[in-house]
Design an enzyme around this catalytic site. Structure first.
Site, PDB file in Angstrom:
ATOM      1  CD  GLU A   1      64.491 -53.870 -13.691  1.00 20.87           C
ATOM      2  OE1 GLU A   1      63.696 -53.356 -12.877  1.00 20.87           O
ATOM      3  OE2 GLU A   1      64.505 -53.559 -14.888  1.00 20.87           O
TER       4      GLU A   1
ATOM      5  CG  HIS B   1      61.828 -51.367 -15.901  1.00 16.70           C
ATOM      6  ND1 HIS B   1      62.770 -51.208 -14.916  1.00 16.70           N
ATOM      7  CD2 HIS B   1      61.018 -50.296 -15.817  1.00 16.70           C
ATOM      8  CE1 HIS B   1      62.543 -50.087 -14.267  1.00 16.70           C
ATOM      9  NE2 HIS B   1      61.483 -49.508 -14.800  1.00 16.70           N
TER      10      HIS B   1
END
Length: 299
Positions: free
Chosen positions: A209, A247
Site C-alpha cells: 500500500e 493504516h
C-alpha cells in the site's frame, strides 16, 4: 515444509480469557490449530476453553512447550506482552493488537534484535497455513490448500487475494498478514524471502500500500534473488498526498510513496502487477499456466 506455522505448532494465547482472545481462540481451535493454553495474569490455574490458563508466558512455555504466541491485549500493555513472550523463548510472536504507540514499538523492535524471536504485526490478521494451522483472526474457510504464498499489509486484501486465487483454481500454502503500522516486526522483503525458500510454495502474491519503502525493498530483492514468480498489488491508488488511509503506515510522504511510483518499481523489477484486487487470481493463474507450459515437469 510450511512457512512459520504448521500442524505441529503449539500456540498459546496472551489475553486468553478476554472477549477477543476467547472468540478467536475458539475459532482457531475449531480450525484444528493446536492451542495448548493461554495467559491471563491473576487467573493462573484456571481452565478456559478446556485449556489451562497461566499467569505468565514463562509458566505456559514450561508446562506446554509452546513455541508460538498470539497476543490479544490492550494497546497500553501490548509491548510488554511481546517482550514477555520473547523473554520466555517463544520463537514466533503474532500481535493482533492495533493502536500500539510508536514509542512502544521502537522499544520492542530494539529488544527483539537481541533475541531469536520473530514478530508478526502488530495490527495484523496473523498467519495461516491452509488446512493446517490458523494463528489469527482471518476467516479460515477462504483459504484453500495450494501452492501460492501471500504476504500482505492489509487484512481484508489478504482475504480477497486468497478468494481470488481459489476462484482461479489455485490455492494457498501460507498467508502472512504483516500489519500496516509504521513499525512492524517482519517486513515485506523478509516474508517474501521465507516463501522463496519454501519448497511448498511455487509463486507469491505480494500486497502493499502507499507509504514507506518496504515494497520497493522487496521488489529489488526479488529482482536480484528471486527464483519464483511474484504478483504484486498496491492499494491506495486514489489516495491524496499527506492523508493517512486506513493504516497508520499508509501515508504518502513523498513522490516514491505513491501507489503509481511503487507499481512502476515493481514492474521494473520483473513483478507482474495487478491493477485491481479482482485481477490478482487471474494474473497468478496466467503466470502459473505460462510456467507450466515452459516447465511441465515442475508443476
Amino acid at each position: 515444509m510450511s512457512v512459520l506455522v504448521n500442524k505441529q505448532s503449539k500456540i498459546i494465547v496472551q489475553g486468553f480469557t478476554g472477549t477477543e482472545g476467547t472468540f478467536h481462540a475458539t475459532q482457531m481451535i475449531e480450525y484444528g490449530t493446536q492451542v495448548v493454553g493461554g495467559v491471563t495474569p491473576g487467573k493462573g490455574g484456571q481452565q478456559h476453553l478446556d485449556r489451562p490458563v497461566f499467569n505468565t508466558v514463562a509458566d505456559a512455555v514450561k508446562q506446554t512447550g509452546a513455541d508460538v504466541s498470539i497476543i490479544f491485549v490492550p494497546p497500553a500493555f501490548a509491548s510488554d506482552a511481546i517482550i514477555e513472550a520473547a523473554e520466555a523463548g517463544i520463537g514466533l510472536i503474532i500481535c493482533i493488537t492495533e493502536g500500539i504507540p510508536v514509542q512502544d514499538m521502537i522499544k520492542v523492535k530494539h529488544y527483539l534484535t537481541g533475541t531469536s524471536s520473530r514478530l508478526i504485526g502488530p495490527n495484523c490478521p496473523g498467519v495461516i497455513t491452509a488446512d493446517e494451522c490458523k494463528v489469527g483472526i482471518m476467516p479460515g474457510f477462504i483459504f484453500k490448500k495450494g501452492r501460492i504464498g501471500i504476504v500482505s499489509k492489509s487484512g481484508t486484501l489478504t482475504y480477497e487475494a486468497a478468494d481470488q486465487v481459489a476462484k482461479a483454481g489455485l490455492g494457498i500454502s501460507t498467508a502472512i498478514g504483516i500489519g500496516g503500522d509504521p513499525i512492524i516486526g517482519t517486513t515485506t522483503k523478509e516474508a517474501v524471502e521465507l516463501f522463496m525458500n519454501d519448497d511448498d510454495t511455487d509463486a507469491i502474491v505480494m500486497i502493499g500500500e502507499i507509504g514507506g519503502s518496504m515494497e520497493a525493498e522487496a521488489a529489488r530483492w526479488v529482482k536480484e534473488n528471486g527464483t519464483k514468480p511474484v504478483v504484486g498489488f498496491i492499494a491506495g491508488q486514489t489516495a491524496p498526498p499527506g492523508r493517512r488511509m486506513g493504516h497508520a503506515g499508509a501515508i504518502v510522504g513523498g513522490a516514491d510513496d505513491t501507489a503509481a511510483a511503487k507499481m512502476k518499481i515493481l514492474r521494473e523489477c520483473g513483478i507482474s502487477v495487478a491493477d485491481s484486487p479482482a485481477d490478482i487470481g487471474k494474473t497468478m493463474a496466467e503466470i502459473i499456466a505460462m510456467k507450466a507450459a515452459k516447465n511441465p515437469a515442475k508443476i
